[in-house]
Design a protein around this motif. Structure first.
Motif, PDB file in Angstrom:
ATOM      1  N   VAL A   1      -2.521  -2.649   4.605  1.00 20.67           N
ATOM      2  CA  VAL A   1      -1.678  -1.533   4.392  1.00 20.67           C
ATOM      3  C   VAL A   1      -1.683  -0.926   5.959  1.00 20.67           C
ATOM      4  CG1 VAL A   1      -1.830   0.936   3.379  1.00 20.67           C
ATOM      5  CG2 VAL A   1      -2.044  -0.836   2.006  1.00 20.67           C
ATOM      6  N   ASP A   2      -2.564  -0.977   6.571  1.00 21.16           N
ATOM      7  CA  ASP A   2      -2.615  -0.495   7.800  1.00 21.16           C
ATOM      8  C   ASP A   2      -1.639  -0.934   8.953  1.00 21.16           C
ATOM      9  OD1 ASP A   2      -4.688   1.488   7.288  1.00 21.16           O
ATOM     10  OD2 ASP A   2      -6.214   0.056   8.130  1.00 21.16           O
ATOM     11  N   GLN A   3      -1.554  -2.563   8.760  1.00 17.37           N
ATOM     12  CA  GLN A   3      -0.554  -3.294   9.486  1.00 17.37           C
ATOM     13  C   GLN A   3       0.956  -2.781   9.064  1.00 17.37           C
ATOM     14  OE1 GLN A   3      -0.983  -5.750  11.851  1.00 17.37           O
ATOM     15  NE2 GLN A   3       0.985  -5.423  12.184  1.00 17.37           N
ATOM     16  N   LEU A   4       1.319  -2.635   7.723  1.00 15.64           N
ATOM     17  CA  LEU A   4       2.580  -2.235   7.551  1.00 15.64           C
ATOM     18  C   LEU A   4       2.969  -1.100   7.757  1.00 15.64           C
ATOM     19  CD1 LEU A   4       2.739  -3.480   3.493  1.00 15.64           C
ATOM     20  CD2 LEU A   4       3.531  -4.642   5.687  1.00 15.64           C
ATOM     21  N   GLU A   5       1.914   0.001   8.024  1.00 17.43           N
ATOM     22  CA  GLU A   5       2.205   1.336   8.272  1.00 17.43           C
ATOM     23  C   GLU A   5       2.361   1.167   9.766  1.00 17.43           C
ATOM     24  OE1 GLU A   5       0.028   5.719   8.157  1.00 17.43           O
ATOM     25  OE2 GLU A   5      -1.221   3.828   8.174  1.00 17.43           O
ATOM     26  N   SER A   6       1.771   0.446  10.692  1.00 18.43           N
ATOM     27  CA  SER A   6       1.905   0.520  12.032  1.00 18.43           C
ATOM     28  C   SER A   6       3.402  -0.247  12.291  1.00 18.43           C
ATOM     29  CB  SER A   6       0.873  -0.297  12.554  1.00 18.43           C
ATOM     30  OG  SER A   6       1.256  -1.849  12.528  1.00 18.43           O
ATOM     31  N   GLU A   7       3.867  -1.003  11.552  1.00 17.68           N
ATOM     32  CA  GLU A   7       5.233  -1.612  11.569  1.00 17.68           C
ATOM     33  C   GLU A   7       6.337  -0.646  11.356  1.00 17.68           C
ATOM     34  OE1 GLU A   7       5.619  -5.438  10.390  1.00 17.68           O
ATOM     35  OE2 GLU A   7       3.636  -6.185  10.949  1.00 17.68           O
ATOM     36  N   GLY A   8       5.936   0.289  10.282  1.00 18.96           N
ATOM     37  CA  GLY A   8       7.103   1.208   9.734  1.00 18.96           C
ATOM     38  C   GLY A   8       7.772   0.419   8.577  1.00 18.96           C
ATOM     39  N   VAL A   9       6.947  -0.709   8.056  1.00 21.99           N
ATOM     40  CA  VAL A   9       7.734  -1.471   6.922  1.00 21.99           C
ATOM     41  C   VAL A   9       7.975  -0.542   5.712  1.00 21.99           C
ATOM     42  CG1 VAL A   9       7.352  -3.352   5.162  1.00 21.99           C
ATOM     43  CG2 VAL A   9       6.882  -3.809   7.697  1.00 21.99           C
ATOM     44  N   VAL A  10       6.951   0.305   5.547  1.00 25.83           N
ATOM     45  CA  VAL A  10       7.036   1.708   4.352  1.00 25.83           C
ATOM     46  C   VAL A  10       6.225   2.755   5.172  1.00 25.83           C
ATOM     47  CG1 VAL A  10       7.278   0.160   2.361  1.00 25.83           C
ATOM     48  CG2 VAL A  10       4.928   0.737   3.250  1.00 25.83           C
ATOM     49  N   GLN A  11       6.351   3.705   4.764  1.00 23.73           N
ATOM     50  CA  GLN A  11       5.560   5.042   5.020  1.00 23.73           C
ATOM     51  C   GLN A  11       4.272   4.973   4.220  1.00 23.73           C
ATOM     52  OE1 GLN A  11       7.966   8.690   5.688  1.00 23.73           O
ATOM     53  NE2 GLN A  11       9.925   7.264   5.992  1.00 23.73           N
ATOM     54  N   ILE A  12       3.319   5.350   4.700  1.00 21.72           N
ATOM     55  CA  ILE A  12       1.886   5.119   3.999  1.00 21.72           C
ATOM     56  C   ILE A  12       1.689   6.869   3.679  1.00 21.72           C
ATOM     57  CG2 ILE A  12      -0.330   4.488   3.704  1.00 21.72           C
ATOM     58  CD1 ILE A  12       1.775   2.433   3.715  1.00 21.72           C
ATOM     59  N   LEU A  13       1.530   7.181   2.533  1.00 28.42           N
ATOM     60  CA  LEU A  13       1.055   8.406   2.319  1.00 28.42           C
ATOM     61  C   LEU A  13      -0.211   8.672   1.643  1.00 28.42           C
ATOM     62  CD1 LEU A  13       4.520   9.846   0.714  1.00 28.42           C
ATOM     63  CD2 LEU A  13       3.664   9.767   3.056  1.00 28.42           C
ATOM     64  N   ARG A  14      -1.133   9.505   1.839  1.00 25.15           N
ATOM     65  CA  ARG A  14      -2.527   9.622   1.439  1.00 25.15           C
ATOM     66  C   ARG A  14      -2.781  11.283   0.865  1.00 25.15           C
ATOM     67  NH1 ARG A  14      -2.711   5.873   5.856  1.00 25.15           N
ATOM     68  NH2 ARG A  14      -3.590   3.987   5.273  1.00 25.15           N
ATOM     69  N   SER A  15      -3.689  11.154   0.236  1.00 22.35           N
ATOM     70  CA  SER A  15      -4.371  12.754  -0.267  1.00 22.35           C
ATOM     71  C   SER A  15      -5.707  12.385  -0.541  1.00 22.35           C
ATOM     72  CB  SER A  15      -3.431  13.419  -1.384  1.00 22.35           C
ATOM     73  OG  SER A  15      -3.697  12.508  -2.455  1.00 22.35           O
ATOM     74  N   ASP A  16      -6.397  13.685  -0.529  1.00 19.94           N
ATOM     75  CA  ASP A  16      -7.606  13.471  -0.950  1.00 19.94           C
ATOM     76  C   ASP A  16      -8.205  13.342  -2.474  1.00 19.94           C
ATOM     77  OD1 ASP A  16      -8.577  14.239   1.543  1.00 19.94           O
ATOM     78  OD2 ASP A  16      -8.814  16.061   1.311  1.00 19.94           O
ATOM     79  N   ARG A  17      -6.864  13.783  -3.262  1.00 20.68           N
ATOM     80  CA  ARG A  17      -7.179  13.542  -4.571  1.00 20.68           C
ATOM     81  C   ARG A  17      -7.113  11.983  -5.057  1.00 20.68           C
ATOM     82  NH1 ARG A  17      -2.543  16.733  -8.113  1.00 20.68           N
ATOM     83  NH2 ARG A  17      -1.412  14.708  -7.890  1.00 20.68           N
ATOM     84  N   ARG A  18      -6.286  11.477  -4.280  1.00 23.42           N
ATOM     85  CA  ARG A  18      -5.987  10.118  -4.711  1.00 23.42           C
ATOM     86  C   ARG A  18      -6.888   9.262  -3.916  1.00 23.42           C
ATOM     87  NH1 ARG A  18      -1.579   8.976  -7.469  1.00 23.42           N
ATOM     88  NH2 ARG A  18      -0.021  10.701  -7.838  1.00 23.42           N
ATOM     89  N   GLY A  19      -7.375   9.453  -2.471  1.00 30.59           N
ATOM     90  CA  GLY A  19      -8.384   8.641  -1.957  1.00 30.59           C
ATOM     91  C   GLY A  19      -7.661   7.515  -1.195  1.00 30.59           C
ATOM     92  N   ASP A  20      -8.299   6.795  -0.499  1.00 26.40           N
ATOM     93  CA  ASP A  20      -7.651   5.683   0.584  1.00 26.40           C
ATOM     94  C   ASP A  20      -7.626   4.355  -0.266  1.00 26.40           C
ATOM     95  OD1 ASP A  20      -7.593   7.301   2.833  1.00 26.40           O
ATOM     96  OD2 ASP A  20      -9.601   6.621   3.709  1.00 26.40           O
ATOM     97  N   ALA A  21      -8.020   4.516  -1.281  1.00 28.93           N
ATOM     98  CA  ALA A  21      -8.086   2.929  -2.235  1.00 28.93           C
ATOM     99  C   ALA A  21      -6.932   2.890  -2.709  1.00 28.93           C
ATOM    100  CB  ALA A  21      -9.451   3.013  -3.252  1.00 28.93           C
ATOM    101  N   THR A  22      -6.124   4.016  -3.147  1.00 24.20           N
ATOM    102  CA  THR A  22      -4.740   4.040  -3.656  1.00 24.20           C
ATOM    103  C   THR A  22      -3.644   4.960  -2.929  1.00 24.20           C
ATOM    104  OG1 THR A  22      -5.311   5.967  -4.956  1.00 24.20           O
ATOM    105  CG2 THR A  22      -5.813   3.744  -6.025  1.00 24.20           C
TER     106      THR A  22
END
Length: 535
Positions: free
Chosen positions: A421-442
């Motif tokens: 996921v970190d790799q895809l984010e660095s490349e811009g393949v998809v945008q990665i969104l996170r929140s405290d409610r969902r956590g890093d695992a999802t």
């Protein structure tokens, strides 16, 4: 090119930049972009035979399409770059993803070029993705050359296609060639500059350069009869109504030179290549974030517009594509990443075209270099040599329209999942969104088009051994939340939620315009604003 290690004066650097022509090919899917890319390379004698997106018979697939999904589906998903010499000039050709779902990647490529070739299907004319990409060119002030492709197949009338340019996008066509024979009965072209006819001979499958034969107007009239007469009359009609070529109108992007041909059969491709050398703008000084211009002969600087992993299946290395903006680049030099302030060693630098690579020893303004093992670089980073430091404007992210919660199917692969996921984010393949409610695992995957999800899932499984499930979310509207303290207003409303993007931006997601409208009525103070390409 100048031998590596030679000392160049500022005059030499400007001269080297003046030899460069850096452009992108843009169009709607299936108009023939990748085929045209290979046809141009064929005419420059970079390839011995051209490929087709759907390799048929003895004709191979295109070199630029290297990802497995590209080869199986017959579309271009990733961007390709190709540098080749043509006469005394250096051509930097950037092929772009054709599918609308990858328009964000195309936007990044357009930030790295000085001009564009707009490819139109003779039967379809201006199509939705072409219009969207042309709008980006117009916004960025990029001059456009129009190549009307597939004239060897049935299609619309030439005058009708040119009228569409004027009526739909207010772009005056300035034809430099005109077809002899209707679409599907392609005899050759009228060269508007010489009044001669250029006739093409077909080759087997169009895999080699099509021989050309020039003939005088008198001979063309005898041999082609009504087709030649019609071509002359149609061209003269358009020229008399404002279609005479004017270079300043091309440069200010208010008019476009127009050529007709067939990339598949290599008809008219040499005309296009010669026109690019003659007319396409040379590299010019770029403006930094402070509004200052970085002269071409300033110390080396470049910006990263594309990051790609997995192009070499044997090593799965990461390549950062950077457009050189100033100075002379030499392989092995240590430069500074303006984003982090940290040094970056350029030991491995390559030209990359599909899976074909060659080592780069030096580069000049206008060139695109592939920095290998560039795990420290991200899209939008500026690289520079020496002081003073320089930072070019970053590349904006498009507003996503599709959202999905991502989870590893096998929880024992959670570590590999996070790394992927970190790799895809660095490349811009998809945008990665996170929140405290969902956590890093999802994390939440956010995409401009749904095919980005397919690419992300495919790469996670193929490159990181992690199969994923993607649970689509009901949101279709996204806005930037500019007041972090208002986050709870949305999260507690049950009409949307707020997630944080990797660049720190807070994105407020809503199910539809009605939900957004209700929130605004209930909370007039709500500080949300549209993103680029937002609904």
């Amino acid at each position: 090119m100048t031998p590596s290690g030679a000392t160049l004066s500022t005059h030499d650097i400007v001269d080297e930049a003046g030899r460069r022509r850096t452009f992108a090919v843009i169009s709607h899917p299936d108009a023939g972009k990748s085929t045209l890319t290979e046809a141009l390379a064929l005419h420059a004698q970079v390839l011995t035979s051209a490929g087709a997106v759907h390799g048929k018979g003895n004709r191979r697939g295109v070199t630029s399409d290297w990802l497995e999904m590209e080869r199986t589906r017959g579309i271009s998903i990733t961007s390709a770059t190709l540098q080749f010499a043509y006469g005394d000039n250096v051509i930097n050709l950037l092929d772009t993803p054709g599918h609308a779902d990858f328009s964000e990647d195309t936007y990044r490529v357009l930030a790295a070029v000085d001009s564009a070739v707009m490819l139109l299907d003779a039967a379809k004319g201006l199509e939705p993705q072409t219009l969207k990409l042309f709008d980006v060119c117009r916004y960025r002030g990029i001059p456009v050359i129009t190549f009307i492709n597939k004239w060897d197949r049935p299609g619309r009338e030439a005058l009708d296609l040119c009228d569409e340019l004027t009526e739909r996008i207010n772009l005056q066509p300035m034809p430099l060639t005109w077809p002899v024979g209707i679409a599907g009965h392609f005899r050759g072209v009228l060269d508007a500059r010489t009044d001669e006819m250029v006739r093409y001979d077909r080759t087997a499958g169009g895999a080699t350069v099509a021989p050309e034969h020039r003939m005088s107007p008198d001979r063309a009239e005898v041999e082609e009869g009504a087709d030649w007469t019609a071509a002359k009359e149609e061209y003269e009609l358009l020229a008399a109504s404002g279609g005479e070529f004017a270079y300043d109108r091309f440069l200010d992007a208010s008019a476009t030179p127009v050529l007709f041909g067939s990339a598949m059969l290599n008809f008219g491709v040499r005309h296009l290549l010669d026109l690019l050398v003659e007319l396409a703008p040379r590299p010019t000084p770029r403006t930094d974030v402070n509004g200052d211009t970085r002269d071409l002969d300033s110390p080396f600087s470049a910006f990263v517009f594309k990051v790609q992993t997995g192009m070499d299946r044997a090593h799965r290395d990461q390549v950062a594509f950077a457009r050189v903006c100033s100075g002379r680049f030499e392989r092995g030099m240590t430069v500074t990443n303006a984003t982090t302030g940290r040094p970056f060693a350029t030991k491995y630098v390559q030209q990359v075209f599909g899976q074909e690579r060659s080592t780069v020893e030096e580069a000049y303004p206008g060139d695109v270099i592939g920095l290998v093992n560039a795990t420290a670089l991200r899209v939008g980073d500026t690289l520079h040599d020496g002081k003073p430091a320089v930072k070019f404007p970053g590349l904006p992210s498009f507003a996503p329209a599709h959202f999905a919660v991502a989870r590893p199917k096998d929880l024992s692969r959670a570590k590999q999942f996070r790394k992927g996921v970190d790799q895809l984010e660095s490349e811009g393949v998809v945008q990665i969104l996170r929140s405290d409610r969902r956590g890093d695992a999802t994390p939440v995957f956010a995409a401009v088009g749904p095919m980005q999800f397919e690419v992300a899932a495919h790469r996670l499984e193929a490159e990181f051994g992690t199969a994923v499930s993607l649970d689509r979310m009901p949101y279709s509207i996204v806005r930037r939340l500019t007041e972090p303290d208002q986050r709870n207003l949305i999260d507690s409303s049950r009409r949307g939620e707020v997630l944080q993007r990797g660049d720190g931006a807070l994105l407020a997601l809503f199910t539809d315009q009605t939900a957004l409208g209700v929130m605004r009525r209930l909370h007039p103070e709500l500080a949300v604003e549209p993103l680029i390409a937002s609904t």
